[in-house]
Design a protein around this motif. Sequence first.
Motif: not given
Lengths: 116, 118
Positions: A95, A97, A100-105
Amino acid sequence: DAGVIQSPRHEVTEMGQEVTLRCKPISGHDYLFWYRQTMMRGLELLIYFNNNVPIDDSGMPEDRFSAKMPNASFSTLKIQPSEPRDSAVYFCASSFRAPRDTGELFFGEGSRLTVL
Amino acid sequence: AQSVTQLGSHVSVSEGALVLLRCNYSSSVPPYLFWYVQYPNQGLQLLLKYTTGATLVKGINGFEAEFKKSETSFHLTKPSAHMSDAAEYFCAVSARDAGGTSYGKLTFGQGTILTVHP
């Protein structure tokens, strides 16, 4: 764009042998995760890296397991010696980062390990 | 610490019926929430996610989920099941800091296997 690439896709080995699983994350991603999936325990986080540095390895089951990330485009998960209970599907994910990144994998297709 | 509970390890529906997969989370601050789908012999892929704003989130393949803070839930629904929806579905949470940036680590639920009957 190429996704997360894992190798080998399938590995069958005998108890006591060394196993090395490999992962190439998506270019530009600065987080890399190793997960293990079994029927009994579901998805377990083993270890994750940020900028090639291990951040949390509390999920690594025991000293037989080790992981490295020598550079931003490559990581290995090694089991030495392997045991039948290590049989599982091992996933690598990456991912990016940013503020404000959402942490989507983004997951690879996994390496299915069978230890006889 | 955060955790995710998926109610029901197996859900079976008929083709054309409503799909409802339940997910409850525990987190000290409202997290980011995700649903991932895993087809046989494949990796996980993102179905949808909630970050901020509208609490009803639409994803791929006709799925949607609603974030309900008061119930700490993020249930996944689809009005009409299709045979191709048969897969395992995972709910996940990502902790975030006060600025809204994720810590980059997801905690997954145990998964729900969806079976669709003709």
